[in-house]
Design an enzyme around this catalytic site. Structure first.
Site, PDB file in Angstrom:
ATOM      1  N   GLY A 245       0.809  -1.221   0.000  1.00 24.90           N
ATOM      2  CA  GLY A 245       0.000   0.000   0.000  1.00 24.90           C
ATOM      3  C   GLY A 245       0.840   1.267   0.000  1.00 24.90           C
ATOM      4  O   GLY A 245       1.874   1.358  -0.669  1.00 24.90           O
ATOM      5  N   ILE A 246       0.409   2.241   0.799  1.00 30.58           N
ATOM      6  CA  ILE A 246       1.120   3.520   0.865  1.00 30.58           C
ATOM      7  C   ILE A 246       2.554   3.291   1.343  1.00 30.58           C
ATOM      8  O   ILE A 246       3.497   3.906   0.840  1.00 30.58           O
ATOM      9  CB  ILE A 246       0.381   4.490   1.815  1.00 30.58           C
ATOM     10  CG1 ILE A 246      -0.970   4.909   1.214  1.00 30.58           C
ATOM     11  CG2 ILE A 246       1.218   5.732   2.093  1.00 30.58           C
ATOM     12  CD1 ILE A 246      -1.834   5.770   2.154  1.00 30.58           C
TER      13      ILE A 246
ATOM     14  N   GLY B  59      -0.819   0.710   9.829  1.00 28.30           N
ATOM     15  CA  GLY B  59      -2.141   1.005  10.386  1.00 28.30           C
ATOM     16  C   GLY B  59      -3.174   0.030   9.876  1.00 28.30           C
ATOM     17  O   GLY B  59      -2.994  -0.595   8.826  1.00 28.30           O
TER      18      GLY B  59
ATOM     19  N   ASP C 244     -13.627  -1.159  10.937  1.00 31.38           N
ATOM     20  CA  ASP C 244     -14.754  -0.228  10.895  1.00 31.38           C
ATOM     21  C   ASP C 244     -16.042  -0.840  11.425  1.00 31.38           C
ATOM     22  O   ASP C 244     -16.297  -2.042  11.294  1.00 31.38           O
ATOM     23  CB  ASP C 244     -14.994   0.240   9.452  1.00 31.38           C
ATOM     24  CG  ASP C 244     -13.882   1.134   8.918  1.00 31.38           C
ATOM     25  OD1 ASP C 244     -12.947   1.445   9.673  1.00 31.38           O
ATOM     26  OD2 ASP C 244     -13.975   1.532   7.738  1.00 31.38           O
TER      27      ASP C 244
ATOM     28  N   GLY D 280     -18.490   5.388  11.393  1.00 27.82           N
ATOM     29  CA  GLY D 280     -18.012   4.014  11.237  1.00 27.82           C
ATOM     30  C   GLY D 280     -16.572   3.838  11.684  1.00 27.82           C
ATOM     31  O   GLY D 280     -16.021   2.743  11.607  1.00 27.82           O
ATOM     32  N   GLN D 281     -15.943   4.942  12.143  1.00 28.29           N
ATOM     33  CA  GLN D 281     -14.516   4.868  12.484  1.00 28.29           C
ATOM     34  C   GLN D 281     -14.185   5.619  13.778  1.00 28.29           C
ATOM     35  O   GLN D 281     -13.216   6.387  13.820  1.00 28.29           O
ATOM     36  CB  GLN D 281     -13.676   5.465  11.355  1.00 28.29           C
ATOM     37  CG  GLN D 281     -13.588   4.597  10.115  1.00 28.29           C
ATOM     38  CD  GLN D 281     -12.406   4.994   9.246  1.00 28.29           C
ATOM     39  OE1 GLN D 281     -12.257   6.152   8.892  1.00 28.29           O
ATOM     40  NE2 GLN D 281     -11.563   4.034   8.914  1.00 28.29           N
TER      41      GLN D 281
ATOM     42  N   TYR E  31     -10.633   4.424  14.687  1.00 25.32           N
ATOM     43  CA  TYR E  31      -9.600   4.905  13.758  1.00 25.32           C
ATOM     44  C   TYR E  31      -9.447   6.426  13.857  1.00 25.32           C
ATOM     45  O   TYR E  31      -8.333   6.948  13.902  1.00 25.32           O
ATOM     46  CB  TYR E  31     -10.011   4.483  12.348  1.00 25.32           C
ATOM     47  CG  TYR E  31      -9.010   4.717  11.254  1.00 25.32           C
ATOM     48  CD1 TYR E  31      -8.018   3.772  10.978  1.00 25.32           C
ATOM     49  CD2 TYR E  31      -9.078   5.851  10.459  1.00 25.32           C
ATOM     50  CE1 TYR E  31      -7.124   3.970   9.935  1.00 25.32           C
ATOM     51  CE2 TYR E  31      -8.180   6.055   9.417  1.00 25.32           C
ATOM     52  CZ  TYR E  31      -7.211   5.110   9.158  1.00 25.32           C
ATOM     53  OH  TYR E  31      -6.321   5.295   8.121  1.00 25.32           O
TER      54      TYR E  31
ATOM     55  N   PRO F  88      -3.313  11.689   4.708  1.00 22.59           N
ATOM     56  CA  PRO F  88      -3.849  11.306   3.407  1.00 22.59           C
ATOM     57  C   PRO F  88      -5.375  11.308   3.436  1.00 22.59           C
ATOM     58  O   PRO F  88      -5.985  11.015   4.478  1.00 22.59           O
ATOM     59  CB  PRO F  88      -3.340   9.873   3.205  1.00 22.59           C
ATOM     60  CG  PRO F  88      -2.271   9.660   4.225  1.00 22.59           C
ATOM     61  CD  PRO F  88      -2.632  10.564   5.372  1.00 22.59           C
TER      62      PRO F  88
HETATM   63  N1  CAA Z   1     -22.707   8.884   7.731  1.00 22.25           N
HETATM   64  C1  CAA Z   1     -23.939   8.722   8.295  1.00 22.25           C
HETATM   65  N2  CAA Z   1     -24.668   7.624   8.140  1.00 22.25           N
HETATM   66  C2  CAA Z   1     -24.138   6.637   7.414  1.00 22.25           C
HETATM   67  C3  CAA Z   1     -22.870   6.722   6.841  1.00 22.25           C
HETATM   68  C4  CAA Z   1     -22.170   7.912   7.017  1.00 22.25           C
HETATM   69  N3  CAA Z   1     -20.950   8.090   6.448  1.00 22.25           N
HETATM   70  N4  CAA Z   1     -22.603   5.587   6.195  1.00 22.25           N
HETATM   71  C5  CAA Z   1     -23.675   4.800   6.342  1.00 22.25           C
HETATM   72  N5  CAA Z   1     -24.609   5.443   7.062  1.00 22.25           N
HETATM   73  C6  CAA Z   1     -25.927   4.946   7.421  1.00 22.25           C
HETATM   74  C7  CAA Z   1     -26.535   4.162   6.269  1.00 22.25           C
HETATM   75  O1  CAA Z   1     -27.185   5.018   5.365  1.00 22.25           O
HETATM   76  C8  CAA Z   1     -27.502   3.266   6.997  1.00 22.25           C
HETATM   77  O2  CAA Z   1     -28.620   3.986   7.373  1.00 22.25           O
HETATM   78  P1  CAA Z   1     -30.062   3.261   7.355  1.00 22.25           P
HETATM   79  O3  CAA Z   1     -29.950   2.109   8.315  1.00 22.25           O
HETATM   80  O4  CAA Z   1     -30.974   4.344   7.812  1.00 22.25           O
HETATM   81  O5  CAA Z   1     -30.266   2.836   5.938  1.00 22.25           O
HETATM   82  C9  CAA Z   1     -26.761   2.942   8.305  1.00 22.25           C
HETATM   83  O6  CAA Z   1     -25.809   4.021   8.471  1.00 22.25           O
HETATM   84  C10 CAA Z   1     -26.056   1.622   8.225  1.00 22.25           C
HETATM   85  O7  CAA Z   1     -25.129   1.689   7.133  1.00 22.25           O
HETATM   86  P2  CAA Z   1     -24.456   0.414   6.554  1.00 22.25           P
HETATM   87  O8  CAA Z   1     -25.483  -0.447   5.909  1.00 22.25           O
HETATM   88  O9  CAA Z   1     -23.270   0.801   5.747  1.00 22.25           O
HETATM   89  O10 CAA Z   1     -24.020  -0.328   7.913  1.00 22.25           O
HETATM   90  P3  CAA Z   1     -23.060  -1.492   8.109  1.00 22.25           P
HETATM   91  O11 CAA Z   1     -23.180  -1.846   9.559  1.00 22.25           O
HETATM   92  O12 CAA Z   1     -23.230  -2.544   7.071  1.00 22.25           O
HETATM   93  O13 CAA Z   1     -21.616  -0.854   7.805  1.00 22.25           O
HETATM   94  C11 CAA Z   1     -19.779   0.573   8.106  1.00 22.25           C
HETATM   95  C12 CAA Z   1     -21.157   0.207   8.573  1.00 22.25           C
HETATM   96  C13 CAA Z   1     -18.839  -0.660   8.223  1.00 22.25           C
HETATM   97  C14 CAA Z   1     -19.242   1.655   9.000  1.00 22.25           C
HETATM   98  C15 CAA Z   1     -19.822   1.009   6.631  1.00 22.25           C
HETATM   99  O14 CAA Z   1     -20.783   2.022   6.495  1.00 22.25           O
HETATM  100  C16 CAA Z   1     -18.500   1.547   6.162  1.00 22.25           C
HETATM  101  O15 CAA Z   1     -17.586   0.801   5.881  1.00 22.25           O
HETATM  102  N6  CAA Z   1     -18.390   2.865   6.028  1.00 22.25           N
HETATM  103  C17 CAA Z   1     -17.163   3.500   5.557  1.00 22.25           C
HETATM  104  C18 CAA Z   1     -16.309   3.938   6.691  1.00 22.25           C
HETATM  105  C19 CAA Z   1     -15.089   4.575   6.086  1.00 22.25           C
HETATM  106  O16 CAA Z   1     -15.129   5.610   5.436  1.00 22.25           O
HETATM  107  N7  CAA Z   1     -13.917   3.952   6.301  1.00 22.25           N
HETATM  108  C20 CAA Z   1     -12.720   4.464   5.752  1.00 22.25           C
HETATM  109  C21 CAA Z   1     -11.823   3.299   5.432  1.00 22.25           C
HETATM  110  S1  CAA Z   1     -10.409   3.828   4.508  1.00 22.25           S
HETATM  111  C22 CAA Z   1      -9.426   4.508   5.657  1.00 22.25           C
HETATM  112  O17 CAA Z   1      -9.658   4.520   6.818  1.00 22.25           O
HETATM  113  C23 CAA Z   1      -8.173   5.156   5.121  1.00 22.25           C
HETATM  114  C24 CAA Z   1      -8.158   6.583   5.460  1.00 22.25           C
HETATM  115  O18 CAA Z   1      -7.369   6.987   6.303  1.00 22.25           O
HETATM  116  C25 CAA Z   1      -9.029   7.502   4.728  1.00 22.25           C
END
Ligand code: CAA
Length: 241
Positions: free
Chosen positions: A13-14, A84, A88, A143-144, A147, A177
């Site tokens: 990765g990075i 890292g 999530d 979701g984080q 993190y 990043p």
């Molecule tokens: N803000 C607010 N609400 C959100 C949301 C958000 N960003 N994302 C999802 N929701 C809501 C959904 O719309 C859903 O609402 P309803 O139940 O009313 O429909 C509810 O939350 C549940 O969403 P999911 O079906 O996605 O729930 P899940 O339990 O299956 O998954 C999760 C939850 C694992 C957190 C998933 O949403 C996810 O992976 N989100 C992305 C988190 C993210 O951005 N991670 C970054 C990884 S990359 C990284 O970390 C590198 C870096 O440094 C940038």
């Protein structure tokens, strides 16, 4: 003698892009990795960069790993804390193990890695520490909680350590990043990525690992000695601070 750089999580990765950029810039590079032997062996064969296996969440393993790298390559001049993980999940569903894994690997690793190198850097009057934080430590991300807390913690850590060591020729900086096209980001559900993340990036695309590696090479350079305690964002315009 080439300066010595150690990159944690440096074989994928990075981190892999950082290891390569530092090698191209003339450093003698050691790439730490935690578990993926196959990827590490492939990386070593392709780049000629030495790889070292240990877990950055384990203090004793870090101290031993640093000692081994210094024995093989010489004193560490540049430390890049890149390793890292993500675990999530919404906080109301988050398990203690998800919380602890991320805090241990992403935040406690800073103590584990910096503590064994800092005394030597102070004695030699030179050091560069670069921590790879995240946009999600700056702005938070649903979701984080784990993190975001760890990555925000890194930003406090670098500022305090920078103040303690500025008079010793040591700089301590962070890079934040945005969403970079690595396995970590590709693990985000496709629908979340397309509907909730990509539309927020003014550049209209994910970043490339090499775009973060450039930032590291810049901060690590001898000529960057007046930049310390700073946070460099590279996120395609997604968050401006
Ligand atoms: N803000 C607010 N609400 C959100 C949301 C958000 N960003 N994302 C999802 N929701 C809501 C959904 O719309 C859903 O609402 P309803 O139940 O009313 O429909 C509810 O939350 C549940 O969403 P999911 O079906 O996605 O729930 P899940 O339990 O299956 O998954 C999760 C939850 C694992 C957190 C998933 O949403 C996810 O992976 N989100 C992305 C988190 C993210 O951005 N991670 C970054 C990884 S990359 C990284 O970390 C590198 C870096 O440094 C940038």
């Amino acid at each position: 003698m080439a300066r010595v750089a150690l990159v944690t999580g440096g074989s994928r990765g990075i981190g892999a892009a950082i290891s390569q950029a530092l090698k191209e810039a003339g450093y003698s590079v050691a790439a730490n990795y935690a578990g993926n032997d196959e990827a590490a062996a492939k990386f070593k064969a392709e780049t000629g960069i030495a790889v070292y296996k240990w877990d950055v969440s384990d203090f004793a393993a870090c101290a031993a790993g640093v000692a081994q790298v210094e024995k093989d390559l010489g004193p560490i001049d540049v430390l890049v804390n890149n390793a890292g993980i993500t675990r999530d999940g919404f906080f109301h569903k988050l398990k203690l193990e998800q919380w602890q894994a991320v805090i241990n690997t992403n935040l406690n690793s800073l103590f584990n890695m910096c503590r064994p190198v800092i005394e030597g850097m102070r004695e030699r009057g030179f050091g560069r520490i670069v921590c790879i934080s995240s946009i999600n430590g700056q702005k938070g991300q649903a979701g984080q909680t784990n993190y975001s807390a760890a990555k925000a913690g890194e930003l406090g850590f670098i500022k305090a350590l920078a103040q303690e060591n500025a008079s010793k020729g040591i700089t301590v900086n962070a890079i934040c990043p945005g969403y970079i096209g690595t396995e970590m980001v590709r693990a985000v559900p496709q629908e979340v990525l397309e509907k909730r993340i990509l539309p927020l990036i003014p550049a209209g695309r994910l970043g490339e690992p090499e775009e973060i590696a450039r930032c590291v090479a810049f901060l690590a350079a001898d000529g960057s000695g007046f930049i310390t305690g700073s946070t460099l964002s590279a996120n395609g315009g997604q968050y401006m601070i």
